[in-house]
Scaffold this motif. Structure first.
Motif, PDB file in Angstrom:
ATOM      1  N   ARG A   1      40.394  31.317  43.353  1.00  0.00           N
ATOM      2  CA  ARG A   1      41.690  31.281  42.692  1.00  0.00           C
ATOM      3  C   ARG A   1      42.254  32.698  42.614  1.00  0.00           C
ATOM      4  NH1 ARG A   1      38.138  28.010  40.123  1.00  0.00           N
ATOM      5  NH2 ARG A   1      38.731  25.795  39.897  1.00  0.00           N
ATOM      6  N   SER A   2      43.565  32.793  42.511  1.00  0.00           N
ATOM      7  CA  SER A   2      44.239  34.076  42.310  1.00  0.00           C
ATOM      8  C   SER A   2      44.878  34.041  40.932  1.00  0.00           C
ATOM      9  CB  SER A   2      45.300  34.308  43.390  1.00  0.00           C
ATOM     10  OG  SER A   2      45.969  35.538  43.188  1.00  0.00           O
ATOM     11  N   PRO A   3      44.506  34.941  40.032  1.00  0.00           N
ATOM     12  CA  PRO A   3      45.013  34.898  38.656  1.00  0.00           C
ATOM     13  C   PRO A   3      46.542  34.836  38.610  1.00  0.00           C
ATOM     14  CG  PRO A   3      43.251  36.503  38.824  1.00  0.00           C
ATOM     15  CD  PRO A   3      43.553  36.051  40.222  1.00  0.00           C
ATOM     16  N   GLY A   4      47.055  33.832  37.904  1.00  0.00           N
ATOM     17  CA  GLY A   4      48.498  33.687  37.738  1.00  0.00           C
ATOM     18  C   GLY A   4      49.205  33.029  38.905  1.00  0.00           C
ATOM     19  N   GLU A   5      48.460  32.637  39.961  1.00  0.00           N
ATOM     20  CA  GLU A   5      49.061  32.040  41.147  1.00  0.00           C
ATOM     21  C   GLU A   5      48.301  30.754  41.491  1.00  0.00           C
ATOM     22  OE1 GLU A   5      50.512  36.174  43.323  1.00  0.00           O
ATOM     23  OE2 GLU A   5      48.547  35.350  43.805  1.00  0.00           O
ATOM     24  N   THR A   6      48.899  29.624  41.175  1.00  0.00           N
ATOM     25  CA  THR A   6      48.245  28.341  41.429  1.00  0.00           C
ATOM     26  C   THR A   6      47.997  28.153  42.914  1.00  0.00           C
ATOM     27  OG1 THR A   6      49.288  27.369  39.493  1.00  0.00           O
ATOM     28  CG2 THR A   6      48.476  25.840  41.142  1.00  0.00           C
ATOM     29  N   GLY A   7      46.860  27.577  43.259  1.00  0.00           N
ATOM     30  CA  GLY A   7      46.520  27.336  44.654  1.00  0.00           C
ATOM     31  C   GLY A   7      45.150  27.888  44.977  1.00  0.00           C
ATOM     32  N   VAL A   8      44.816  27.909  46.264  1.00  0.00           N
ATOM     33  CA  VAL A   8      43.504  28.378  46.718  1.00  0.00           C
ATOM     34  C   VAL A   8      43.692  29.449  47.779  1.00  0.00           C
ATOM     35  CG1 VAL A   8      41.308  27.702  47.763  1.00  0.00           C
ATOM     36  CG2 VAL A   8      42.454  26.145  46.168  1.00  0.00           C
TER      37      VAL A   8
ATOM     38  N   ASP B   1      45.300  17.451  29.724  1.00  0.00           N
ATOM     39  CA  ASP B   1      45.276  18.899  29.930  1.00  0.00           C
ATOM     40  C   ASP B   1      45.749  19.197  31.347  1.00  0.00           C
ATOM     41  OD1 ASP B   1      44.602  21.595  30.362  1.00  0.00           O
ATOM     42  OD2 ASP B   1      42.849  21.486  29.061  1.00  0.00           O
ATOM     43  N   ILE B   2      47.014  19.610  31.482  1.00  0.00           N
ATOM     44  CA  ILE B   2      47.569  19.904  32.812  1.00  0.00           C
ATOM     45  C   ILE B   2      46.877  21.109  33.438  1.00  0.00           C
ATOM     46  CG2 ILE B   2      49.637  20.633  34.075  1.00  0.00           C
ATOM     47  CD1 ILE B   2      49.704  17.727  33.332  1.00  0.00           C
ATOM     48  N   HIS B   3      46.561  22.111  32.619  1.00  0.00           N
ATOM     49  CA  HIS B   3      45.866  23.293  33.128  1.00  0.00           C
ATOM     50  C   HIS B   3      44.528  22.880  33.752  1.00  0.00           C
ATOM     51  CE1 HIS B   3      44.569  27.520  33.309  1.00  0.00           C
ATOM     52  NE2 HIS B   3      43.412  27.099  32.843  1.00  0.00           N
ATOM     53  N   LYS B   4      43.772  22.057  33.043  1.00  0.00           N
ATOM     54  CA  LYS B   4      42.493  21.581  33.571  1.00  0.00           C
ATOM     55  C   LYS B   4      42.700  20.767  34.840  1.00  0.00           C
ATOM     56  CE  LYS B   4      38.421  18.806  32.337  1.00  0.00           C
ATOM     57  NZ  LYS B   4      37.747  18.036  31.254  1.00  0.00           N
ATOM     58  N   TYR B   5      43.739  19.947  34.854  1.00  0.00           N
ATOM     59  CA  TYR B   5      44.040  19.127  36.029  1.00  0.00           C
ATOM     60  C   TYR B   5      44.240  20.001  37.264  1.00  0.00           C
ATOM     61  CZ  TYR B   5      46.826  16.125  39.121  1.00  0.00           C
ATOM     62  OH  TYR B   5      47.316  15.437  40.205  1.00  0.00           O
ATOM     63  N   LEU B   6      45.056  21.045  37.143  1.00  0.00           N
ATOM     64  CA  LEU B   6      45.302  21.944  38.281  1.00  0.00           C
ATOM     65  C   LEU B   6      44.033  22.679  38.695  1.00  0.00           C
ATOM     66  CD1 LEU B   6      48.770  23.349  37.205  1.00  0.00           C
ATOM     67  CD2 LEU B   6      48.313  22.012  39.268  1.00  0.00           C
ATOM     68  N   ARG B   7      43.241  23.119  37.696  1.00  0.00           N
ATOM     69  CA  ARG B   7      42.006  23.827  38.035  1.00  0.00           C
ATOM     70  C   ARG B   7      41.026  22.908  38.774  1.00  0.00           C
ATOM     71  NH1 ARG B   7      45.302  26.560  35.952  1.00  0.00           N
ATOM     72  NH2 ARG B   7      45.891  26.504  38.156  1.00  0.00           N
ATOM     73  N   LEU B   8      40.987  21.619  38.413  1.00  0.00           N
ATOM     74  CA  LEU B   8      40.095  20.696  39.114  1.00  0.00           C
ATOM     75  C   LEU B   8      40.580  20.427  40.535  1.00  0.00           C
ATOM     76  CD1 LEU B   8      39.005  18.051  36.443  1.00  0.00           C
ATOM     77  CD2 LEU B   8      37.777  20.060  37.247  1.00  0.00           C
TER      78      LEU B   8
ATOM     79  N   ILE C   1      45.496  29.307  51.518  1.00  0.00           N
ATOM     80  CA  ILE C   1      45.210  28.183  52.399  1.00  0.00           C
ATOM     81  C   ILE C   1      45.666  26.861  51.816  1.00  0.00           C
ATOM     82  CG2 ILE C   1      42.839  27.806  51.521  1.00  0.00           C
ATOM     83  CD1 ILE C   1      42.104  27.214  54.516  1.00  0.00           C
ATOM     84  N   CYS C   2      45.878  26.819  50.502  1.00  0.00           N
ATOM     85  CA  CYS C   2      46.273  25.560  49.862  1.00  0.00           C
ATOM     86  C   CYS C   2      47.293  25.829  48.762  1.00  0.00           C
ATOM     87  CB  CYS C   2      45.055  24.850  49.271  1.00  0.00           C
ATOM     88  SG  CYS C   2      45.432  23.245  48.529  1.00  0.00           S
ATOM     89  N   ALA C   3      48.449  25.186  48.887  1.00  0.00           N
ATOM     90  CA  ALA C   3      49.504  25.304  47.876  1.00  0.00           C
ATOM     91  C   ALA C   3      49.469  24.084  46.963  1.00  0.00           C
ATOM     92  CB  ALA C   3      50.871  25.411  48.552  1.00  0.00           C
ATOM     93  N   MET C   4      49.910  24.274  45.727  1.00  0.00           N
ATOM     94  CA  MET C   4      49.937  23.179  44.760  1.00  0.00           C
ATOM     95  C   MET C   4      51.211  23.227  43.935  1.00  0.00           C
ATOM     96  SD  MET C   4      46.025  23.001  43.385  1.00  0.00           S
ATOM     97  CE  MET C   4      44.703  22.743  44.587  1.00  0.00           C
ATOM     98  N   GLY C   5      51.713  22.063  43.600  1.00  0.00           N
ATOM     99  CA  GLY C   5      52.864  21.948  42.706  1.00  0.00           C
ATOM    100  C   GLY C   5      52.895  20.528  42.170  1.00  0.00           C
ATOM    101  N   VAL C   6      52.968  20.375  40.867  1.00  0.00           N
ATOM    102  CA  VAL C   6      52.912  19.035  40.280  1.00  0.00           C
ATOM    103  C   VAL C   6      54.043  18.837  39.279  1.00  0.00           C
ATOM    104  CG1 VAL C   6      50.400  18.979  40.536  1.00  0.00           C
ATOM    105  CG2 VAL C   6      51.384  19.657  38.341  1.00  0.00           C
TER     106      VAL C   6
END
Length: 238
Positions: A139-146, A114-121, A158-163
């Motif tokens: 979290r910001s709805p529709g915008e991955t990161g913190v 589950d990639i969605h779960k992976y990003l949320r964790l 404060i934290c960007a994510m991309g996988v």
């Protein structure tokens, strides 16, 4: 399922050199999975987690818009920064000194598909870490990161994510601003999102610097708890 994760702190390392190393680990794991499927080889796939701090560099994801880089490559060179187009998701981001970059190269078949779960964790790991400093991140709805203060005029990231993931094997990851030079973020539209600021942990705490080793320890603690995993050294893994 193998929930041991081989941990390495690479220290200060060039972006391209680290990307190549990530790619090597990623491809080896994918090859093992292919062998298991085709030949029933019975290979136990490894998991890796890398910490690194890069020199100034801008990277553009495969779905990114080059116009979100606001200066020329010549101007970047004048600021001792480099630029790469890479194969992760997301738009443009910056890495540099004072930032903790984490690259989990996991076989999610060892955890969950589950990639969605992976990003949320991954987000939760950062949120729990920041909570230890008395900060309420979210979290910001529709915008991955913190983020902080989502839904207000003061929203800041404060934290960007991309996988990237293939055959449920991950690479790339997250970048947490701890003592980052925020001036470099003015050279781009971070993650392609206009009119939202970027921040750093030292700024939020009103400190000149924050102990990055302490932050790393907290991130590791929350990562292993959330993924029900254990970090091991490369020597133990062998």
């Amino acid at each position: 399922m193998n929930k041991n994760i081989i941990f390495q702190d690479l220290g200060h390392r060039d972006y391209k050199e680290t990307w190549d190393y990530q790619d090597e680990l990623f491809k080896k794991t994918v090859a093992m999975k292919i062998a298991n499927r085709r030949e029933d080889a019975g290979l136990v796939t490894p998991n890796h987690f890398l910490f690194v701090e890069h020199p100034h560099v801008f990277t553009l994801g495969k779905s990114g818009d080059m116009s979100n880089l606001l200066v020329s490559e010549k101007e970047l060179a004048e600021k001792n920064a480099t630029f790469y187009k890479i194969n992760r998701g997301g738009d443009i981001t910056y890495h540099g000194p004072g930032q903790i970059v984490g690259y989990p190269i996991l076989d999610l078949d060892n955890f969950f598909r589950d990639i969605h779960k992976y990003l949320r964790l991954l987000e939760e790991m950062v949120i729990l870490t920041l909570a230890e400093y008395g900060l309420k991140a979210e979290r910001s709805p529709g915008e991955t990161g913190v983020w902080f203060d989502v839904g207000t005029p003061f929203a800041r990231k404060i934290c960007a994510m991309g996988v990237r993931a293939s055959r449920w094997v991950t690479m790339h990851g997250f970048a947490l601003n701890v003592n980052a030079d925020l001036g470099y973020f003015d050279l781009m539209i971070p993650c392609g999102i206009k009119d939202k600021a970027v921040t750093s942990l030292n700024v939020e705490l009103g400190k000149a610097t924050v102990n990055q080793e302490e932050v790393k320890a907290k991130l590791k603690k929350h990562f292993t708890a959330l993924f029900e995993a254990e970090f091991v050294t490369p020597e133990v893994a062998e």
